[in-house]
Design a protein around this motif. Structure first.
Motif, short mmCIF file in Angstrom:
data_model
loop_
_atom_site.label_atom_id
_atom_site.label_comp_id
_atom_site.label_asym_id
_atom_site.label_seq_id
_atom_site.Cartn_x
_atom_site.Cartn_y
_atom_site.Cartn_z
N GLY A 1 0.82 -1.21 0.00
CA GLY A 1 0.00 0.00 0.00
C GLY A 1 0.86 1.26 0.00
O GLY A 1 1.98 1.26 0.50
N SER A 2 0.30 2.32 -0.55
CA SER A 2 1.08 3.55 -0.74
C SER A 2 1.50 4.19 0.58
O SER A 2 2.63 4.68 0.71
CB SER A 2 0.26 4.55 -1.56
OG SER A 2 0.01 4.06 -2.85
N ILE A 3 0.62 4.22 1.56
CA ILE A 3 0.93 4.88 2.82
C ILE A 3 2.07 4.16 3.54
O ILE A 3 3.04 4.77 4.01
CB ILE A 3 -0.31 4.96 3.73
CG1 ILE A 3 -1.44 5.72 3.03
CG2 ILE A 3 0.05 5.63 5.06
CD1 ILE A 3 -1.11 7.15 2.67
N GLU A 4 1.98 2.86 3.62
CA GLU A 4 3.03 2.08 4.28
C GLU A 4 4.35 2.17 3.49
O GLU A 4 5.43 2.22 4.08
CB GLU A 4 2.60 0.63 4.43
CG GLU A 4 3.62 -0.27 5.13
CD GLU A 4 3.93 0.16 6.55
OE1 GLU A 4 5.04 -0.15 7.03
OE2 GLU A 4 3.07 0.82 7.18
N HIS A 5 4.25 2.19 2.17
CA HIS A 5 5.44 2.32 1.33
C HIS A 5 6.15 3.64 1.62
O HIS A 5 7.37 3.68 1.82
CB HIS A 5 5.03 2.24 -0.13
CG HIS A 5 6.15 2.36 -1.10
ND1 HIS A 5 7.20 1.47 -1.16
CD2 HIS A 5 6.40 3.28 -2.08
CE1 HIS A 5 8.05 1.82 -2.12
NE2 HIS A 5 7.58 2.92 -2.69
N LEU A 6 5.39 4.73 1.66
CA LEU A 6 5.97 6.03 1.96
C LEU A 6 6.57 6.04 3.36
O LEU A 6 7.67 6.58 3.57
CB LEU A 6 4.90 7.12 1.83
CG LEU A 6 5.33 8.54 2.14
CD1 LEU A 6 6.45 9.00 1.20
CD2 LEU A 6 4.13 9.50 2.04
N SER A 7 5.88 5.44 4.32
CA SER A 7 6.38 5.40 5.69
C SER A 7 7.71 4.66 5.77
O SER A 7 8.66 5.13 6.43
CB SER A 7 5.34 4.70 6.59
OG SER A 7 5.83 4.53 7.89
N GLN A 8 7.81 3.52 5.10
CA GLN A 8 9.06 2.76 5.12
C GLN A 8 10.19 3.54 4.45
O GLN A 8 11.34 3.51 4.92
CB GLN A 8 8.87 1.40 4.44
CG GLN A 8 8.04 0.42 5.25
CD GLN A 8 8.07 -0.98 4.65
OE1 GLN A 8 8.90 -1.31 3.80
NE2 GLN A 8 7.15 -1.83 5.09
N LEU A 9 9.89 4.20 3.35
CA LEU A 9 10.91 4.99 2.66
C LEU A 9 11.44 6.10 3.57
O LEU A 9 12.65 6.29 3.69
CB LEU A 9 10.33 5.60 1.38
CG LEU A 9 10.15 4.67 0.19
CD1 LEU A 9 9.41 5.39 -0.93
CD2 LEU A 9 11.50 4.17 -0.33
N LEU A 10 10.54 6.83 4.23
CA LEU A 10 10.96 7.91 5.11
C LEU A 10 11.83 7.38 6.25
O LEU A 10 12.87 7.97 6.59
CB LEU A 10 9.73 8.63 5.67
CG LEU A 10 8.95 9.50 4.69
CD1 LEU A 10 7.62 9.94 5.29
CD2 LEU A 10 9.77 10.72 4.27
N MET B 1 7.34 8.13 -5.80
CA MET B 1 7.25 8.21 -4.35
C MET B 1 8.64 8.25 -3.72
O MET B 1 8.84 8.87 -2.68
CB MET B 1 6.43 7.05 -3.80
CG MET B 1 6.06 7.22 -2.33
SD MET B 1 4.83 6.05 -1.76
CE MET B 1 3.36 6.68 -2.55
N THR B 2 9.61 7.58 -4.36
CA THR B 2 11.00 7.66 -3.90
C THR B 2 11.48 9.11 -3.90
O THR B 2 12.10 9.58 -2.94
CB THR B 2 11.91 6.82 -4.80
OG1 THR B 2 11.48 5.47 -4.78
CG2 THR B 2 13.35 6.90 -4.35
N THR B 3 11.19 9.82 -4.97
CA THR B 3 11.58 11.22 -5.10
C THR B 3 10.95 12.07 -4.01
O THR B 3 11.62 12.90 -3.37
CB THR B 3 11.20 11.73 -6.49
OG1 THR B 3 11.98 11.05 -7.47
CG2 THR B 3 11.42 13.22 -6.62
N LEU B 4 9.65 11.89 -3.78
CA LEU B 4 8.97 12.67 -2.75
C LEU B 4 9.51 12.34 -1.37
O LEU B 4 9.79 13.24 -0.56
CB LEU B 4 7.47 12.41 -2.80
CG LEU B 4 6.64 13.05 -1.68
CD1 LEU B 4 6.80 14.57 -1.69
CD2 LEU B 4 5.17 12.66 -1.81
N ALA B 5 9.67 11.06 -1.05
CA ALA B 5 10.15 10.65 0.27
C ALA B 5 11.56 11.19 0.52
O ALA B 5 11.87 11.67 1.62
CB ALA B 5 10.14 9.13 0.39
N ALA B 6 12.41 11.12 -0.48
CA ALA B 6 13.76 11.65 -0.33
C ALA B 6 13.75 13.15 -0.09
O ALA B 6 14.50 13.67 0.76
CB ALA B 6 14.58 11.32 -1.58
N SER B 7 12.89 13.86 -0.80
CA SER B 7 12.82 15.31 -0.64
C SER B 7 12.29 15.70 0.74
O SER B 7 12.78 16.66 1.36
CB SER B 7 11.93 15.90 -1.74
OG SER B 7 12.43 15.57 -3.01
#
Length: 370
Positions: free
Chosen positions: A71-80, A102-108
């Motif tokens: 899922g997108s929310i958990e993916h973003l959470s793990q990336l952060l 999403m990698t780009t957004l999380a990194a930023s």
């Protein structure tokens, strides 16, 4: 000047293709640059095939599950969470990101909370609808909001940023480094077993499709339409490379495989794909990057999406948005096959997305500013 420790992040194959020429120039200038490469995805087949092609070694591998899996929310959470660990370990001076993933957004976001500057390649592209394409458009806009320096691929992208009150002295029109990659990997004498298998009196079209939002019925409609096109044009063939670890491969195999003049296959390496695309009659794709690649070879593109942020190609007439509706696709294909004036018009635009020297400009600007 000390080495600029530049963290570069990959979550998709497209990011590798665009970043590779930048990394290569940084590696050739070790007095000024120390690129730190982070892999942020389990998209192994596509991502690792690309970094292997360019012989890029990673410094960190986050091994984060895909959004499709968790899922997108958990993916973003793990990336952060994982980016924070990597930033603490690597101590970069700058994050260099590309595009709208999403990698780009999380990194930023991670960079913002760590008071690190962000340089954004492909800044300023817009559809003017934050939900389309979803979630790419909003992720790109948010990344621009978090960025400190903007590498706009075109004048139109720069103008979008100016309208959003980004300061002009932070925006630089560089072209897109994907053009650098395409030009560097084109071979005039290219041959392959696949191309040799196509009779000399036949032409072929190239089709790629893999975006998650079109998986299922939209993708089935497209593949059935392409099957009908080939069956009704006896001197036309279809080449359709698809990632074997995707549902798209299952659909393509079920509808297209084992039919005369249709070639369904695993993804090609980049060199094979680009040189095959350069010899196609035209291209059908749901990939924005392929739109940019096709302009280098002056190949018409029928875009299997409802909207695009690469408006330059649409305005110049090299790409046409046809969506996934069978009637729209059939009509556009028929016109390209039978209207020679239209075909010539769709192949006549100049360098819409750069001249092949974007990476040089980006590296030079980074050296000047940091």
């Amino acid at each position: 000047m000390a080495q600029l420790r530049t963290m570069i992040l990959f979550g998709t194959r497209a990011e590798v293709i665009k970043m590779a020429p930048v990394i290569q120039l940084m590696q050739a200038d070790p007095d000024n640059f120390k690129p730190i490469v982070v892999l942020a995805s389990r998209q192994y087949q596509q991502l690792h095939q690309a970094i292997s092609y360019f012989n890029i070694a990673s410094d960190f591998d986050l091994n984060v599950s895909s959004a499709r899996e968790i899922g997108s929310i958990e993916h973003l959470s793990q990336l952060l969470h994982n980016f924070q660990t990597v930033i603490s370990a690597a101590q970069p001076d700058l994050l260099l990101v590309v595009g709208d993933t999403m990698t780009t957004l999380a990194a930023s976001l991670s960079a913002f909370y760590n008071h690190l500057p962000v340089a954004h390649i492909e800044a300023g592209l817009r559809t003017d609808n934050k939900y389309r394409p979803f979630p790419d458009e909003l992720q790109r806009r948010l990344t621009d909001e978090l960025s400190n320096i903007y590498f706009a691929p075109t004048n139109s992208a720069r103008d979008n940023l100016l309208k959003e009150n980004v300061k002009a002295d932070r925006i630089f029109v560089t072209g897109n480094p994907i053009v650098d990659t395409v030009k560097a990997n084109y071979r005039a004498d290219y041959q392959s077993e696949l191309l040799s298998s196509i009779p000399a009196n036949h032409q072929f079209i190239l089709a790629t499709m893999g975006r998650v939002e079109y998986t299922g019925l939209p993708m089935e409609r497209v593949f059935r339409t392409l099957r009908d096109v080939i069956e009704t044009n006896p001197d036309l063939e279809l080449i359709c490379p698809v990632a074997t670890d995707s549902e798209a491969f299952t659909i393509a195999t079920r509808i297209l495989a084992n039919r005369d003049r249709i070639h369904v296959m695993p993804l090609m390496n980049l060199g094979d794909f680009l040189n095959t695309a350069a010899r196609s009659l035209f291209i059908l794709t749901d990939s924005a990057g392929t739109v940019e690649e096709a302009t280098v070879f002056h190949k018409p593109v029928l875009l299997l999406r409802d909207i695009t942020e690469r408006q330059e190609a649409v305005k110049a007439g090299t790409a046409k948005v046809v969506g996934t509706d069978p009637t729209s696709i059939q009509q556009a294909v028929f016109e390209l096959l039978n209207d020679h004036h239209l075909y010539k018009k769709m192949t006549s635009a100049g360098n819409l997305f750069g001249d092949g020297h974007a990476a040089e400009r980006i590296v030079k600007l980074l050296k000047e500013h940091y």
